[in-house]
Motif scaffolding. Structure first.
Motif, mmCIF file in Angstrom:
data_model
loop_
_atom_site.group_PDB
_atom_site.id
_atom_site.type_symbol
_atom_site.label_atom_id
_atom_site.label_comp_id
_atom_site.label_asym_id
_atom_site.label_seq_id
_atom_site.Cartn_x
_atom_site.Cartn_y
_atom_site.Cartn_z
ATOM 1 N N ARG A 133 -9.649 2.550 -14.082
ATOM 2 C CA ARG A 133 -8.924 2.692 -12.806
ATOM 3 C C ARG A 133 -7.872 1.603 -12.651
ATOM 4 N NH1 ARG A 133 -14.178 3.878 -10.804
ATOM 5 N NH2 ARG A 133 -14.390 1.717 -10.055
ATOM 6 N N LEU A 134 -8.219 0.371 -13.041
ATOM 7 C CA LEU A 134 -7.256 -0.722 -12.942
ATOM 8 C C LEU A 134 -6.047 -0.465 -13.828
ATOM 9 C CD1 LEU A 134 -6.469 -3.590 -11.996
ATOM 10 C CD2 LEU A 134 -7.739 -4.468 -13.970
ATOM 11 N N ALA A 153 -5.116 -4.581 -22.350
ATOM 12 C CA ALA A 153 -6.390 -4.876 -21.705
ATOM 13 C C ALA A 153 -7.552 -4.993 -22.677
ATOM 14 C CB ALA A 153 -6.701 -3.802 -20.664
ATOM 15 N N ILE A 154 -7.555 -4.208 -23.741
ATOM 16 C CA ILE A 154 -8.708 -4.156 -24.647
ATOM 17 C C ILE A 154 -8.296 -4.711 -26.003
ATOM 18 C CG2 ILE A 154 -10.422 -2.668 -25.732
ATOM 19 C CD1 ILE A 154 -10.055 -0.722 -23.440
ATOM 20 N N PRO A 155 -8.955 -5.749 -26.492
ATOM 21 C CA PRO A 155 -8.571 -6.323 -27.792
ATOM 22 C C PRO A 155 -8.923 -5.392 -28.940
ATOM 23 C CG PRO A 155 -10.570 -7.371 -26.973
ATOM 24 C CD PRO A 155 -10.075 -6.474 -25.875
ATOM 25 N N PRO A 156 -8.270 -5.543 -30.084
ATOM 26 C CA PRO A 156 -8.600 -4.714 -31.251
ATOM 27 C C PRO A 156 -10.056 -4.893 -31.670
ATOM 28 C CG PRO A 156 -6.531 -5.883 -31.587
ATOM 29 C CD PRO A 156 -7.155 -6.458 -30.356
ATOM 30 N N ARG A 157 -10.618 -3.848 -32.205
ATOM 31 C CA ARG A 157 -12.026 -3.879 -32.622
ATOM 32 C C ARG A 157 -12.199 -4.727 -33.873
ATOM 33 N NH1 ARG A 157 -15.161 -0.202 -36.151
ATOM 34 N NH2 ARG A 157 -17.374 -0.483 -35.633
ATOM 35 N N THR A 289 -6.480 -12.267 -20.150
ATOM 36 C CA THR A 289 -7.806 -12.393 -19.553
ATOM 37 C C THR A 289 -7.884 -11.660 -18.224
ATOM 38 O OG1 THR A 289 -7.923 -14.570 -20.602
ATOM 39 C CG2 THR A 289 -9.575 -14.095 -18.944
ATOM 40 N N MET A 290 -6.741 -11.363 -17.629
ATOM 41 C CA MET A 290 -6.739 -10.690 -16.330
ATOM 42 C C MET A 290 -7.497 -9.373 -16.384
ATOM 43 S SD MET A 290 -5.743 -11.099 -13.255
ATOM 44 C CE MET A 290 -7.225 -10.272 -12.740
ATOM 45 N N PHE A 291 -7.577 -8.737 -17.563
ATOM 46 C CA PHE A 291 -8.251 -7.450 -17.695
ATOM 47 C C PHE A 291 -9.690 -7.588 -18.199
ATOM 48 C CE2 PHE A 291 -3.716 -6.488 -18.149
ATOM 49 C CZ PHE A 291 -3.567 -5.423 -17.270
ATOM 50 N N ALA A 292 -10.193 -8.797 -18.368
ATOM 51 C CA ALA A 292 -11.537 -8.982 -18.913
ATOM 52 C C ALA A 292 -12.563 -8.227 -18.066
ATOM 53 C CB ALA A 292 -11.890 -10.466 -18.966
ATOM 54 N N PRO A 293 -13.485 -7.485 -18.701
ATOM 55 C CA PRO A 293 -14.411 -6.609 -17.955
ATOM 56 C C PRO A 293 -15.579 -7.370 -17.331
ATOM 57 C CG PRO A 293 -14.833 -6.425 -20.299
ATOM 58 C CD PRO A 293 -13.651 -7.346 -20.159
ATOM 59 N N VAL A 294 -15.285 -8.260 -16.399
ATOM 60 C CA VAL A 294 -16.321 -9.032 -15.722
ATOM 61 C C VAL A 294 -17.101 -8.106 -14.787
ATOM 62 C CG1 VAL A 294 -16.771 -10.985 -14.188
ATOM 63 C CG2 VAL A 294 -14.914 -11.104 -15.855
ATOM 64 N N ARG A 295 -18.425 -8.168 -14.873
ATOM 65 C CA ARG A 295 -19.259 -7.321 -14.021
ATOM 66 C C ARG A 295 -19.415 -7.943 -12.628
ATOM 67 N NH1 ARG A 295 -24.266 -5.068 -17.795
ATOM 68 N NH2 ARG A 295 -22.980 -4.247 -19.504
#
Length: 697
Positions: A133-134, A153-157, A289-295
């Protein structure tokens, strides 16, 4: 292959053979699942394809083979065939592209046959619903594609990092004592609100000195104590290291993760997975880091939101501050925009009531801030000592006394990239257009002055302040300054920090530390610099940019904050016109007042952040084509187009599009639709679109 080779043992060529096999397997294309049995439960996977093209910025449905039913979960990375053709009732062919599953569905609303998933690259659910959503919101705000934002937002695997188990989460810390927050009247209440599960929003004017990393650490600790997560975004690795040390001292190791670019792909992905899996609930780092998936996000901290490094150079060019505000609104988190200065955007948030100011009282500021003295550029020009030593007499005396006291002296010199286009040769007033207040430029010595915003020519310019007809545009670099000051202060070490080599720290001993803005090292220990000299202030203030004054004050305050308090002899000398607004704000140490005045002026001129703006740049034909197709919202203004520096030897132009408040989303949608239309018409030349550009001119 022999049985010995199959078992992997014996023979000098075995390692090379195994390496060859691994490389072959790695490059092999996924098998074709045509005709394979489909999954019985939720047989359709909705996928976002990693292909950043505006015309396909949507989801696509694929069939889930039964063999993939367990691994093809929402958030997983997959590989799909895109552009397949229908042959005998089945989809075949197409190019392989990576993507992410966003949902599993019982059926598709697409009437034709579906292509099967080609491969599940990893069952790890890296794309959470909150992150999806973000990213969608960010893509819409900046007229970009979801695929482009997902790449940010998502780093390479990294398969090896993904195979490692993440540690269990550590026990939550207790709510911290206020500590340095006691210096701010509203500080303890802000901390208590975080610890109690609240979501306070504040624009924080940090006091000078080394305490701000520890204040951020206490805000993070209070959020963790409430059972939620925290996110801190900083402009560079040096400031990240300072907050990292403060958090480790306060909470111990293992309570937070640090994400910076120099970690390497494996270590960065391993730490990112610890956050995604819930092992760590506090994250600090730089822009991505702004997109880091912090719960259970409870707090977002952005330090020095006016720093240009917070704006991503990659499409669609999101800004950390704006992403932080969007994310906080989406997840109900608190916000702390902090820095030694206040941006105009921060002042706008305070004026609208969206955030509260968080600042110390004047008495506390006077106790911890250094003394600020001013020297005009004209005084420096007339000063014989300045001609020989590159310093006015006042600055030379301050530096001499500071070195004698046993402390280092910081000397800030604008780098050559800060040289203004043009300024008055007598009073240094920036040369501006009489029609739109834009910067006047000159392409060559015999060419007329022309506005960099609206393109209007100016054939009869004279300074409105002093009447002079002379122009000026020059600045002395850090290297030459170091050479001249080394002669003026023999036997004193001279250290430089800038583009070629940025120093993190310097010893607390007599030395001249010459730095370009933003590269100032921190003095080891808690003493700080004995003095700071801010040279060539006109070069910063005279830059042809809407944010010149705001940015100059930010750079000055960042350097002055490293100096000892005035009660300990700390002194700052600024060489600039004393009546200039940023100079007065520095003398009074009043960044919020400066930001408020800037905001009021921009409101009168209908400039951001009161209005929304976009820039379109490209070849003259491409820009004209886009402007002819775009359907702008009512009340929009078009400034330009005007020429800009050539790109790879080709002519370039830029136009600025401005809309009233509340029309930003409509502007982004209109530009995106125009870009899609140009693609549909097969227009070959690209146009770079940037929403809310930092560099307006």
């Amino acid at each position: 292959m022999s049985s010995e080779e199959e078992s992997g043992g014996g023979g000098a060529g075995a390692p090379e053979q195994l390496a060859f096999i691994r490389e072959t397997v790695r490059r092999a294309k996924p098998r074709t699942w045509r005709g394979a049995k489909r999954a019985e439960h939720l047989p359709v996977a909705r996928v976002v394809v990693d292909k950043g093209v505006l015309t396909i910025d949507k989801f696509f449905d694929y069939e889930v083979p039964a063999a993939m039913a367990e691994d093809a979960r929402p958030g997983a990375r997959v590989r799909v065939r895109f552009g397949a053709r229908v042959v005998k009732g089945q989809r075949e062919g197409g190019e392989l592209h990576d993507g992410f599953i966003v949902a599993r569905l019982p059926e598709s609303d697409f009437p034709g046959p579906l292509a099967p998933l080609a491969q599940v690259l990893s069952p790890e659910p890296v794309l959470t619903p909150q992150l999806l959503r973000l990213c969608r919101t960010v893509a819409d705000r900046y007229a970009g594609t979801l695929a482009d934002v997902l790449q940010l937002a998502i780093p390479p695997r990294h398969a090896k990092a993904e195979a490692e188990p993440s540690p269990p989460p550590r026990p939550r810390p207790a709510a911290p004592a206020p500590g340095g927050w006691q210096r701010y009247p509203a500080g303890p209440d802000f901390l208590a609100a975080l610890a109690g599960g609240g979501a306070p929003r504040a624009v924080w004017t940090a006091l000078p000195g080394p305490g701000w990393p520890y204040e951020i650490a206490r805000a993070v600790a209070a959020t963790l104590a409430s059972g939620r997560g925290a996110l801190v975004v900083l402009p560079d690795g040096r400031t990240t290291a300072r907050v990292d040390r403060a958090l480790t001292e306060l909470l111990g190791a293992g309570q937070h993760a640090t994400l910076v670019a120099d970690l390497g792909p494996r270590e960065r992905y391993r730490r990112w997975l610890e956050v995604s899996r819930g092992s760590v609930h506090a994250v600090i780092g730089t822009r991505a880091t702004m997109f880091a998936p912090v719960r259970d996000l409870g707090l977002v901290v952005v330090w020095s939101d006016g720093d240009s490094s917070h704006s991503d150079p990659r499409a669609p060019h999101p800004h950390v501050r704006e992403v932080a505000l969007l994310r906080a609104a989406e997840e109900g988190a608190g916000v702390l925009l902090g820095g030694h200065t206040v941006t105009v955007e921060g002042a706008q948030l305070v004026s609208t009531g969206w955030a509260r100011p968080l600042a110390a009282d004047r008495e506390t500021v006077r106790q911890v801030a250094p003394r600020v003295r001013t020297v005009t550029d004209q005084d420096q020009h007339r000063d014989a000592a300045a001609q020989a030593a590159r310093l006015p007499s006042v600055a030379w005396e301050v530096a001499r006394d500071a070195l004698a006291s046993g402390g280092p002296v910081l000397i800030q010199v604008p780098r050559r990239g800060y040289v203004p286009r043009l300024a008055c040769g007598r009073c240094r007033t920036p040369v501006r257009c009489r029609h739109c207040e834009g910067p006047l430029e000159v392409a060559s010595s015999d060419a007329p002055l022309r506005c960099g915003w609206c393109g209007e020519a100016e054939n009869d310019w004279h300074c409105a302040e002093c009447g002079s007809f002379r122009l000026r545009a020059q600045v002395v670099g850090a290297r030459r300054t170091a050479e001249e000051l080394g002669k003026a202060f023999p036997r004193i070490p001279v250290r430089t920090s800038g583009r070629d080599a940025v120093l993190a720290t310097v010893p607390a001993e007599p030395a001249l530390v010459i730095s370009t803005p933003g590269a100032e090292p921190v003095v080891e220990g808690a003493d700080g610099y004995a003095a700071a000299l801010l040279l060539d202030g006109w070069a910063l203030l005279g830059r042809p940019d809407l944010r010149a004054g705001e940015e100059t004050l930010r750079l000055w305050l960042a350097a002055a904050a490293l100096v000892r308090p005035s009660t300990e002899g700390g002194t700052v000398v600024v060489v600039a016109e004393p009546t200039a607004r940023p100079v007065q704000a520095l003398v009074r140490w009043d960044p919020m007042g400066h930001a408020g005045l800037e905001r009021d002026e921009r409101a009168q001129l209908h400039f951001p952040p009161v209005s929304r703006m976009a820039s379109v740049a490209g070849s003259p034909a491409a820009v004209a084509d886009l402007l002819g197709l775009v359907r702008l919202p009512e009340g929009a203004d078009v400034l330009g187009p005007v020429p800009v520096p050539k790109l790879r030897g080709e002519e370039q132009e830029r136009a600025l599009l401005r809309v009233p408040p509340g029309q930003g989303a409509a502007l982004a949608a209109a530009l995106k639709a125009a870009q899609i239309a140009r693609i549909a018409l097969r227009t070959p030349e690209a146009v770079k679109v940037r929403i809310d550009p930092l560099d307006i001119g």
